[in-house]
Write a protein that holds these residues in place. Sequence first.
Motif, short mmCIF file in Angstrom:
data_model
loop_
_atom_site.label_atom_id
_atom_site.label_comp_id
_atom_site.label_asym_id
_atom_site.label_seq_id
_atom_site.Cartn_x
_atom_site.Cartn_y
_atom_site.Cartn_z
N LEU A 52 -16.28 -35.22 -6.75
CA LEU A 52 -15.24 -35.91 -6.00
C LEU A 52 -15.11 -35.62 -4.85
N ARG A 53 -14.18 -36.62 -3.87
CA ARG A 53 -13.58 -35.78 -2.67
C ARG A 53 -12.66 -34.71 -2.89
N ASP A 54 -12.77 -33.57 -2.04
CA ASP A 54 -11.86 -32.53 -2.42
C ASP A 54 -10.32 -32.79 -2.51
N ASP A 55 -9.87 -33.95 -1.79
CA ASP A 55 -8.47 -34.20 -1.88
C ASP A 55 -7.93 -34.72 -3.24
N ASP A 56 -9.15 -35.50 -3.96
CA ASP A 56 -8.52 -36.06 -5.11
C ASP A 56 -8.74 -34.96 -6.48
ZN ZN Z 1 -11.08 -34.27 2.05
#
Ligand code: ZN
Length: 221
Positions: A52-56
């Motif tokens: 995933l994208r880290d923010d998710d």
């Molecule tokens: Zn990010």
Amino acid sequence: MSEERLRIAIQKSGRLSEGSFELLKQCGLKISRGKDKLYGRVQELPIDVLLLRDDDIPSFVADDACDIGIVGQNVFEEDCLQITREQPAEEVMPLGFARCKLMLAAPKDWTFEGVEMLEGRRIATSYPGLTGAWLKKQNVKARPVMMKGSVEVAPRLKIAEAVCDIVSTGATLDANGMKPVATVFESEATLIRRKAPFSPEKQTVFEALLKRINGVITSRD
Ligand code: ZN
Ligand code: PRT
């Protein structure tokens, strides 16, 4: 993906992904990636890997889409400060890689004499939660200006007088005529887990993985 397999979320590509893949590899886990590249399957233990994208990652773990995850403490803490969740994820243990600092930086030509110089100023950042909390602790009323990226150019664009950004070597700040003046938050990659208890099957796998991670980290020290 079967209900009984432990689901771990890691960053698909970026500054956390190499360290995350390396850690799992050193734990003796080989990840075979699916065609869509969104998830991988581990042979050695009943574990599925979501990319995933880290923010998710904090929300996927908090909302039970994943059981555990690897994310920067900066992103995890910012998520905790910004989003009210019924059951936020919990930190299990820091992992010792992707170390960096969230730092307040000012133009090089400022003679910086202390945080009170920031009173009434605008501070560009992608971390308004961490920055705001730190400013409050310092008793300084400044205004965080949210920027998703390229924070370091904000003073040149006259959007803000100072910035609060992630620093590793300091080269980016330097190249943009800025200097770090205070550390707001120190970060490294961390293992997070969902708060709700795991099923007995998942708990066994989680404990086995944790033991391996501990072994790898201890041997690195
Ligand atoms: Zn990010
Ligand atoms: O695509 P996705 O959303 O998944 O990734 P991303 O682009 O949001 O994040 P990514 O891969 O850049 O960073 C992931 C995590 O790595 C961050 O949340 C931090 O926990 C950690 N980390 C470690 C860093 C850095 N070092 C770092 N240097 N994150 C960002 N930087 C950036 C910083 O924002 C600045 O632009 O690098 C620049 C500064 O680097 P120096 O070396 O010039 O100081």
